[in-house]
Scaffold this active site. Structure first.
Site, PDB file in Angstrom:
ATOM      1  N   ALA A 248      34.965  42.685  43.508  1.00 52.03           N
ATOM      2  CA  ALA A 248      35.133  44.125  43.271  1.00 52.03           C
ATOM      3  C   ALA A 248      36.546  44.591  43.568  1.00 52.03           C
ATOM      4  O   ALA A 248      36.979  45.634  43.086  1.00 52.03           O
ATOM      5  CB  ALA A 248      34.127  44.915  44.114  1.00 52.03           C
ATOM      6  N   GLY A 249      37.277  43.834  44.415  1.00 53.63           N
ATOM      7  CA  GLY A 249      38.662  44.180  44.725  1.00 53.63           C
ATOM      8  C   GLY A 249      38.852  44.914  46.032  1.00 53.63           C
ATOM      9  O   GLY A 249      39.867  45.573  46.238  1.00 53.63           O
ATOM     10  N   LYS A 250      37.913  44.753  46.957  1.00 50.47           N
ATOM     11  CA  LYS A 250      37.974  45.543  48.190  1.00 50.47           C
ATOM     12  C   LYS A 250      39.181  45.177  49.066  1.00 50.47           C
ATOM     13  O   LYS A 250      39.842  46.080  49.602  1.00 50.47           O
ATOM     14  CB  LYS A 250      36.667  45.421  48.976  1.00 50.47           C
TER      15      LYS A 250
ATOM     16  N   SER B  92      42.064  43.769  48.107  1.00 49.81           N
ATOM     17  CA  SER B  92      43.287  44.185  47.409  1.00 49.81           C
ATOM     18  C   SER B  92      43.482  45.686  47.487  1.00 49.81           C
ATOM     19  O   SER B  92      44.610  46.175  47.684  1.00 49.81           O
ATOM     20  CB  SER B  92      43.238  43.738  45.940  1.00 49.81           C
TER      21      SER B  92
ATOM     22  N   GLU C 133      38.556  40.981  56.253  1.00 49.60           N
ATOM     23  CA  GLU C 133      37.773  39.753  56.327  1.00 49.60           C
ATOM     24  C   GLU C 133      38.670  38.534  56.134  1.00 49.60           C
ATOM     25  O   GLU C 133      39.720  38.618  55.494  1.00 49.60           O
ATOM     26  CB  GLU C 133      36.691  39.740  55.239  1.00 49.60           C
TER      27      GLU C 133
ATOM     28  N   ASP D 210      38.103  46.176  55.115  1.00 46.34           N
ATOM     29  CA  ASP D 210      37.422  45.760  53.893  1.00 46.34           C
ATOM     30  C   ASP D 210      36.021  45.210  54.172  1.00 46.34           C
ATOM     31  O   ASP D 210      35.469  44.456  53.372  1.00 46.34           O
ATOM     32  CB  ASP D 210      38.253  44.723  53.123  1.00 46.34           C
TER      33      ASP D 210
ATOM     34  N   ARG E 244      36.550  38.273  36.972  1.00 48.26           N
ATOM     35  CA  ARG E 244      37.621  38.436  37.958  1.00 48.26           C
ATOM     36  C   ARG E 244      37.689  37.246  38.906  1.00 48.26           C
ATOM     37  O   ARG E 244      38.774  36.786  39.269  1.00 48.26           O
ATOM     38  CB  ARG E 244      37.404  39.725  38.755  1.00 48.26           C
ATOM     39  N   ILE E 245      36.523  36.760  39.317  1.00 50.69           N
ATOM     40  CA  ILE E 245      36.479  35.615  40.226  1.00 50.69           C
ATOM     41  C   ILE E 245      37.099  34.388  39.565  1.00 50.69           C
ATOM     42  O   ILE E 245      37.897  33.663  40.173  1.00 50.69           O
ATOM     43  CB  ILE E 245      35.025  35.342  40.663  1.00 50.69           C
TER      44      ILE E 245
ATOM     45  N   ARG F 179      39.261  34.428  37.165  1.00 54.28           N
ATOM     46  CA  ARG F 179      40.675  34.682  36.912  1.00 54.28           C
ATOM     47  C   ARG F 179      41.522  34.358  38.136  1.00 54.28           C
ATOM     48  O   ARG F 179      42.648  33.883  37.996  1.00 54.28           O
ATOM     49  CB  ARG F 179      40.861  36.146  36.507  1.00 54.28           C
TER      50      ARG F 179
END
Length: 219
Positions: free
Chosen positions: A17-19, A21, A44, A94, A146-147, A149
Site C-alpha cells: 500500500a506504500g505505508k 514510503s 517497521e 508505519d 507494486r510488490i 515492481r
C-alpha cells in the site's frame, strides 16, 4: 501545520500500500527546514525478521514464528515512546500495534492463535494511541503489481489470494476501529509518494479533517 494538530500519526495498510514510503515522505515534508518541530520516524523493520521469507513460501509452518517476531519487535520499538527524550516530540509511524492480531487471526490455526492471544494480552503495553491513522487502501491486484515492481526476493511468493484475504481483514479491522480518527485513502488513483500534486492534496485533506472517520478517494 499538520503536526501542530496531530502529534502522533500512524500510516497503515496491507503490504504494497506504500505505508513506509508515505511515512518517510510526510516526515521529509513536515520536518525539513523546521528543526524545532522535527520529530521521530518509527518504522517497521521487516528485513530483520528471519522467518518472513519462509512464511511467504510456507505460511502454515512459519506463521507463528513470524508473528511473534514482529510482535516483540514492535513492542521493543514502542517502548521508546515512554522514554524522556521522546516526550512532546511529533511521531510518524508505519504500524499500529492494535492491528497486530489481524495477521494472527488470518494465518494461525486455532491452537496457535489461542497461544498468540495469550502472549499478546499478557505483554501488551499501555502505549499512547495515535492522534490520526491514515489507512491506505488499494485493490489486491494493484498491491501485487507494486510488490512485483519493487522486486524484493523475500516477497516473491506472495499470492493474490493472500492479498485478497489481507485486504478483507484490514477492511474489517478498520470498520470497527474507533480508538483514533481514521482517514481512509484509496491509493489506486492517488500517488502521494511520487506525485507532489497528490501529496499536497493528501496534506490538505488531513488539515481539513473534522470527523472521526473520513474517506479520500480521488477516483
Amino acid at each position: 501545520m499538520v503536526m501542530d494538530r496531530y502529534q502522533h500519526i500512524v500510516i497503515e495498510g496491507p503490504i504494497g500500500a506504500g505505508k513506509t514510503s508515505l511515512a518517510r515522505r510526510l516526515a521529509d515534508i513536515l520536518w525539513t527546514g523546521n528543526q524545532s518541530a522535527r520529530g521521530e520516524l518509527l518504522l517497521e523493520k521487516p528485513e530483520d525478521n528471519p522467518f518472513l521469507e519462509r512464511f511467504y513460501r510456507d505460511s502454515a509452518r512459519y506463521a507463528l514464528q513470524t508473528q511473534l517476531f514482529f510482535l516483540f519487535q514492535r513492542l521493543d520499538q514502542l517502548k521508546q515512546l515512554g522514554q524522556k527524550e521522546w516526550f512532546n516530540k511529533p511521531i510518524i509511524s508505519d504500524f499500529l500495534l492494535d492491528k497486530d492480531p489481524l495477521f494472527a487471526e488470518l494465518t494461525l490455526p486455532s491452537d496457535e492463535l489461542a497461544l498468540y492471544r495469550q502472549i499478546f494480552n499478557t505483554i501488551q503495553p499501555q502505549t499512547p494511541q495515535p492522534d490520526l491513522v491514515i489507512y491506505l487502501q488499494a485493490q489486491p491486484d494493484t498491491l501485487l503489481e507494486r510488490i512485483h515492481r519493487r522486486g524484493n526476493p523475500a516477497e516473491s511468493a506472495i499470492s493474490l489470494d493472500y492479498l485478497r484475504a489481507l485486504c478483507d481483514a484490514y477492511s474489517q479491522f478498520f470498520h470497527h476501529y474507533n480508538a483514533a480518527p481514521v482517514l481512509t485513502v484509496n491509493t489506486s488513483g492517488l500517488n502521494p509518494i511520487d506525485s507532489d500534486e497528490d501529496c499536497a492534496l493528501l496534506l490538505q485533506q488531513i488539515k481539513n479533517m473534522r470527523g472521526k472517520r473520513e474517506f479520500f478517494n480521488r477516483g
